[in-house]
Enzyme design. Structure first.
Site, short mmCIF file in Angstrom:
data_model
loop_
_atom_site.label_atom_id
_atom_site.label_comp_id
_atom_site.label_asym_id
_atom_site.label_seq_id
_atom_site.Cartn_x
_atom_site.Cartn_y
_atom_site.Cartn_z
N GLY A 1 0.79 -1.22 0.00
CA GLY A 1 0.00 0.00 0.00
C GLY A 1 0.82 1.27 0.00
N TYR B 1 -6.20 0.52 5.60
CA TYR B 1 -6.68 1.41 4.55
C TYR B 1 -5.80 1.31 3.30
CZ TYR B 1 -7.77 5.49 1.78
OH TYR B 1 -8.09 6.30 0.74
N VAL C 1 11.82 9.45 -4.77
CA VAL C 1 10.87 9.29 -5.87
C VAL C 1 9.85 10.42 -5.80
CG1 VAL C 1 11.12 6.83 -6.23
CG2 VAL C 1 9.59 7.64 -4.46
N LYS D 1 20.22 6.54 1.03
CA LYS D 1 20.56 6.94 2.40
C LYS D 1 21.29 5.83 3.16
CE LYS D 1 16.76 10.23 2.59
NZ LYS D 1 16.51 10.14 1.13
N SER E 1 4.84 9.64 -0.60
CA SER E 1 4.38 10.28 0.64
C SER E 1 5.56 10.95 1.32
CB SER E 1 3.76 9.23 1.56
OG SER E 1 4.70 8.22 1.88
N SER F 1 -1.07 -1.57 6.90
CA SER F 1 -2.15 -0.58 6.96
C SER F 1 -3.42 -1.13 6.32
CB SER F 1 -1.72 0.71 6.25
OG SER F 1 -2.83 1.55 6.00
N VAL G 1 9.09 16.27 -1.11
CA VAL G 1 9.20 17.72 -0.98
C VAL G 1 8.34 18.45 -2.01
CG1 VAL G 1 11.17 17.97 -2.55
CG2 VAL G 1 10.88 19.57 -0.67
N THR H 1 15.30 23.15 4.04
CA THR H 1 16.09 22.90 5.24
C THR H 1 17.44 23.61 5.23
OG1 THR H 1 16.93 20.86 4.26
CG2 THR H 1 15.01 20.68 5.70
N ARG I 1 17.11 18.61 9.50
CA ARG I 1 16.38 17.84 10.50
C ARG I 1 17.29 16.75 11.06
NH1 ARG I 1 11.47 16.26 6.67
NH2 ARG I 1 13.28 15.79 5.38
#
Length: 650
Positions: free
Chosen positions: A289, A316, A451, A412, A455, A314, A458, A475, A549
């Protein structure tokens, strides 16, 4: 024009009836005029035999127009076929006139058919062209004035589509083709891009619509770069694939896609690599999902797997992707069994039971926590899900005889400065170690950057901030990132998985890294707004720097070392990087498991630092539970000291 708008509102059937009636009048008038012009007096007009002749010719002519499809044509899109139907129909009518006058010996002058044909062509064809021209010259002048960039087929059809809306009206065309400059299309002049700035002032246009759906991304990027300094909002048509499929219309204009700003064209996928692990096989996607997981499911469904198992925590998220895939099945008219399975990758018995029940052959492991700050604030869950979730899923795959296991990794994971990247690098080490245990399951990892549209991306954040009047938050002024579209990343993941031999770390070519502040500036300017800063205090949108951050890097990397090799695919590379045997890795995992159970964050960090991940944290431990626990312990320690000092002094 109210008259033209009224015509558009008439029902199609009534329009055809009106057209037939008008054409009958035109043919009758043409016949009468030919008799009037060629006659020395009114004798030709007064001869009833001539009008009886017309009474036979007229219905046959209208019938010919009907058979030729003249009344099925949409006037706004009148093209060669319509003109051909008019010419053929008129010549047929003229031929019938000549033939019948000869049969009944009506004494019709020989020049009458010629004049009749000329008048008929002018009236039947010219009336339609005149009305179409009236449509093109601006059916209405309501809505925002817009200039269309691109005077090709897409631009013309877009202008016609927008003519029916009350939101925009087109005032001019702009096109790179110099041969079109100065010409008029649908009553609108075509201008050179060099005169765009002047046009915006003259026409009062506030928006430019990019009507080039077939242009390459590099070409679109160049055009957008030229439009960026202008005080205008840039909109764009949907992609040509969406227009052809019917998913989008020419009137479905939208804001500029971010991939147009990046300017990199996707490489067509290799069909053999795409099908190798999917077609006719039972495929399972963990994290089905999520952003990447859901797109993998869409791509996989189009490759005709035997079964598709959706594994998702999840409820949903699972519901949404299942419904979408069911609709896709109907549209594509394919038969694929889809199984929505709720569960967590942290429960090996559940994962193994699902794999065993469906006899899964290929696994795409996309289940992970990926947001850097959130994992920094929830270290134990990040370790549990990303490291042990991968371990348990891989062990379940080995136990059930899965053929191919593909891990979705991240840039990362390279010299990580945060817990999320470190856990993904540890997940890679887990699969590399399991590969060396002589398992029949083929493990590989695919590493790529951000990508677009996922979700937490930026890009949608910037869009929302611009829509709300700013400020746009970046940032750091020097921060850069790699970007790729979700469909392209998913296709490359599938292809890389097919090339894996075991323990491979694949790296996707992400193109050039993008400076985030430059991206923000482009998005602001192409929204028709000015940047507010020291040099322009009256600007619209301000850019503010919020600071890095927790765990965030200025620059992302895709490779740990320089030991990289190309593959048969131009966008996929393979990296030779450090790995551990299972015997050396297992003790680290055992200690990590105990530390997570005890919420011993200091030990967790020490173990991650000791592992060969290249972990180099830029912040102290940021876990919220650990920090609040530390805060709660300090006051109690102070109170004990005060109590002891008080007792001693009494």
């Amino acid at each position: 024009m109210d008259f033209v708008q009224y015509i558009f509102r008439i029902k199609r059937t009534n329009k055809r009836i009106i057209s037939v009636f008008i054409d009958a009048l035109f043919l009758s008038f043409s016949f009468g005029m030919s008799l009037f012009i060629l006659g020395d007096d009114i004798s030709l007009l007064a001869n009833p035999q001539h009008w009886m002749l017309l009474g036979v010719v007229l219905p046959l002519s209208i019938l010919a127009f009907v058979k030729l499809g003249l009344y099925r044509a949409v006037l706004r899109y009148m093209g060669f076929q319509v003109l051909a139907a008019i010419v053929v129909g008129v010549f047929f009518s003229t031929g019938i006139l000549v033939l019948l006058s000869y049969v009944i010996d009506s004494q019709l002058p020989r020049a009458v058919p010629v004049v009749y044909a000329a008048f008929s062509l002018v009236l039947v064809g010219g009336s339609r062209e005149l009305l179409r021209s009236m449509v093109g010259t601006g059916i209405k002048k309501v809505g925002e004035p817009v200039i269309i960039y691109g005077a090709g087929v897409s631009g013309r059809q877009t202008a016609m589509a927008l003519a029916q809306s009350r939101e925009y009206h087109v005032v001019a065309f702009v096109d790179d083709d110099s041969s079109l400059h100065g010409s008029a299309i649908q009553g609108l002049y075509v201008h050179s891009p060099a005169s765009l700035s002047m046009l915006l002032k003259q026409k009062g246009a506030t928006k430019v619509l990019l009507a080039l759906p077939s242009a390459s991304r590099a070409r679109r990027q160049a055009i957008l770069h030229s439009l960026e300094p202008l005080p205008v909002k840039v909109l764009t048509l949907p992609a040509m694939a969406d227009l052809v499929s019917g998913n989008k219309l020419f009137s479905d204009i939208k804001e500029v896609e971010i991939e147009d700003l990046l300017g990199r064209d996707a490489v067509s996928p290799n069909p053999e690599l795409m099908q190798a692990n999917i077609t006719g096989k039972i495929v399972m996607v963990t994290g089905a999902g999520g952003s990447i997981g859901s797109e993998l499911c869409r791509q996989i469904l189009r490759l005709f797997p035997k079964k598709l198992v959706l594994f998702e925590l999840s409820e949903y998220g699972l519901y949404a992707i299942e419904r979408e895939l069911i609709l896709m099945k109907k549209e594509l008219e394919i038969e694929v069994d889809i199984y929505p399975m709720l569960g967590s990758v942290q429960r090996q018995n559940r994962v193994q039971a699902v794999m065993d029940a469906f006899k899964v052959q290929t696994v795409y492991h996309a289940a992970a926590y990926k947001h850097v700050p959130l994992v920094e604030y929830n270290v134990v869950e990040g370790v549990r899900n990303n490291i042990f979730g991968t371990l348990f899923t891989a062990q379940a795959a080995i136990a059930t005889g899965v053929e191919t296991f593909v891990l979705i990794s991240t840039d990362k994971a390279v010299r990580p400065t945060n817990t999320m990247g470190t856990t993904k690098r540890m997940a890679e080490l887990v699969l590399q170690a399991l590969t060396r245990t002589n398992t029949t399951t083929r493990f590989c990892m695919v590493r790529f950057g951000n990508v677009l549209g996922s979700s937490g991306s930026v890009v949608p954040l910037f869009r929302n901030q611009i829509a709300n009047g700013g400020p746009v938050t970046v940032t750091h002024p020097e921060i850069t990132r790699f970007f790729m579209t979700i469909p392209e990343a998913s296709q490359l993941v599938i292809q890389a998985g097919a090339m894996g031999k075991g323990g491979d770390v694949f790296v996707l070519d992400m193109g050039k890294s993008v400076k985030i502040i430059d991206l923000a500036r482009k998005m602001i300017r192409l929204s028709g707004l000015d940047i507010k800063d020291e040099n322009n205090p009256d600007g619209d949108i301000e850019i503010q720097f919020s600071g890095l951050r927790p765990g965030e890097k200025l620059y992302e990397e895709l490779l740990i070392g320089d030991n990289v090799e190309g593959t048969s695919h131009e966008r996929i590379m393979t990296a030779r990087e450090i790995s551990l045997t299972w015997e050396k890795l297992k003790p680290i995992l055992d200690k990590l498991d105990v530390a997570c159970h005890d919420f011993d964050h200091q030990t967790i960090r020490d173990l991650l630092l000791a592992a060969p991940t290249g972990f180099n944290p830029t912040d102290d431990i940021c876990d919220l539970v650990w920090r609040n626990k530390q805060k709660n312990e300090k006051p109690s320690l102070v109170s004990k000291v005060v109590s002891i000092n008080g007792t001693t002094g009494s």
